[in-house]
Scaffold this active site. Structure first.
Site, PDB file in Angstrom:
ATOM      1  N   GLU A 363       0.826  -1.212   0.000  1.00  0.00           N
ATOM      2  CA  GLU A 363       0.000   0.000   0.000  1.00  0.00           C
ATOM      3  C   GLU A 363       0.860   1.261   0.000  1.00  0.00           C
ATOM      4  OE1 GLU A 363      -3.655   0.075   2.148  1.00  0.00           O
ATOM      5  OE2 GLU A 363      -3.753  -2.108   2.203  1.00  0.00           O
ATOM      6  N   GLY A 364       1.926   1.205  -0.792  1.00  0.00           N
ATOM      7  CA  GLY A 364       2.838   2.332  -0.933  1.00  0.00           C
ATOM      8  C   GLY A 364       4.076   2.141  -0.090  1.00  0.00           C
TER       9      GLY A 364
END
Length: 380
Positions: A363-364
């Site tokens: 998620e990044g």
């Protein structure tokens, strides 16, 4: 400023803590060893409302706030990050996206089942050539009038083999760049949709992670989420909320490791006294407690901003960046405090250390969080 939890929040936290200790803990080492998806536990989490925490009750959700979500994620993650990531993806990436951007028909058909745990969802953004660079989508969705034809590959998909509903980000018009991307709802079993082998991972081994193949998958037009070309914005906003969930997961992993290390340091003796009485260990515990509390405040602030309807892109990036750093650093310290026992599975901290690493990646990545933070600073 009020740093106290409400009575309702305390009840929610305690319910999650009790579930984690009584239901998740007994089989957590075995599930990790066998890479076993916690199917029955997912059903129980659905019954408790953990899979639709922030979803409106009219769609079968619990109707709770983001603070409640963070509290639940932290408690579950103290014990089993493989279970908590299922909760995170289903809530932050799938339910949130559908409730915020989906049509009423999509909500009735899919969200009502996802929020109760009848269905499990997956979010399909990453590709072999499009991980951090989400604009470089190679998966295509060609408009055929009343339907789209999807072709491409998605990698590292959480719940990949177990999900019933997949939100797939694909390129419809490459000439338009990020404005030519759309989000689609794909159901398991659609012709041409194939699930690859399960990944053999360092951590969160009970979580189901797969590569997905789309070969001329026919998706009805009504399964596109939002207006044409809104997929990139959909993905970025959804990921901002997802970062709060992963930050809370990292916080839980760090907090769980700290609790184990503190307990062990009070029991283990060396040189005639409990090791917590030696400054070398006591100072480690002090650093751990301080960093974890700082991470908790960042995570809570991001959740509070989400609840207040504020822009939380900046705060969620900070929370994830710092909480994941704390998780990685202090799970290592927890192993160190345990000494040789820290290298043994039955003491749990080695698993928490392995689980911590992914919070700096999915998620990044931490590097992407720094891009988000720095761009926000420059715009101010």
């Amino acid at each position: 400023m009020n740093f106290s939890l409400s009575e309702e929040h305390i009840m929610i936290r305690d319910a999650a803590r009790d579930f984690a200790r009584t239901e998740l803990l007994p089989g957590v080492i075995e599930r990790d060893n066998k890479q076993q998806f916690p199917q029955e536990l997912v059903k129980k989490m659905g019954d408790l409302g953990f899979l639709g925490i922030m979803v409106d009750p009219k769609y079968g959700g619990s109707g709770m706030d983001a603070i409640s979500y963070v509290l639940i994620m932290e408690e579950l993650s103290k014990i089993d990050a493989s279970a908590s990531v299922i909760v995170s993806v289903n809530n932050s990436l799938v339910c949130y996206g559908l409730e915020t951007y989906g049509s009423e028909e999509q909500k009735q058909k899919y969200l009502t089942k996802l929020a109760t745990g009848e269905f499990v969802g997956a979010f399909c953004l990453s590709e072999p050539e499009a991980g951090s660079d989400a604009t470089s989508q190679r998966t295509t969705a060609i408009d055929k009038g009343d339907h789209y034809i999807i072709n491409g590959t998605k990698n590292w998909i959480t719940n990949g083999g177990r999900a019933d509903v997949y939100i797939v980000i694909a390129q419809t018009d490459r000439d338009k760049g990020s404005h030519g991307i759309n989000a689609f709802i794909v159901e398991k079993g659609m012709k041409g949709f194939d699930i690859g082998p399960k990944e053999d991972k360092l951590g969160i081994r009970g979580s189901d992670t797969h590569t997905l193949q789309f070969n001329d998958v026919k998706v009805p037009k009504e399964n596109r989420i939002g207006v044409n070309g809104s997929g990139f914005r959909f993905a970025m906003k959804t990921l901002s909320g997802g970062r709060i969930g992963i930050a809370a997961q990292a916080l839980g992993i760090a907090s769980g490791a700290f609790e184990l290390a503190l307990k062990y340091s009070k029991e283990r003796k060396a040189f005639g006294t409990e090791i917590c009485n030696h400054q070398a260990i006591a100072f480690k515990l002090a650093d751990m407690a301080t960093d974890i509390e700082a991470a908790r405040h960042l995570v809570m602030k991001a959740a509070w901003e989400k609840d207040q309807g504020k822009n939380y892109d900046y705060s969620s990036a900070m929370a994830k960046l710092y909480a994941s750093k704390v998780a990685m650093e202090h799970t290592v310290e927890a192993v160190q405090i345990h000494g040789g026992n820290g290298f043994v599975k039955e003491y749990h901290v080695e698993r928490l250390m392995r689980d911590a690493k992914i919070t700096q990646i999915y998620e990044g990545t931490s590097e992407i969080q720094k891009i988000v933070i720095s761009r926000s600073l420059i715009k101010q």
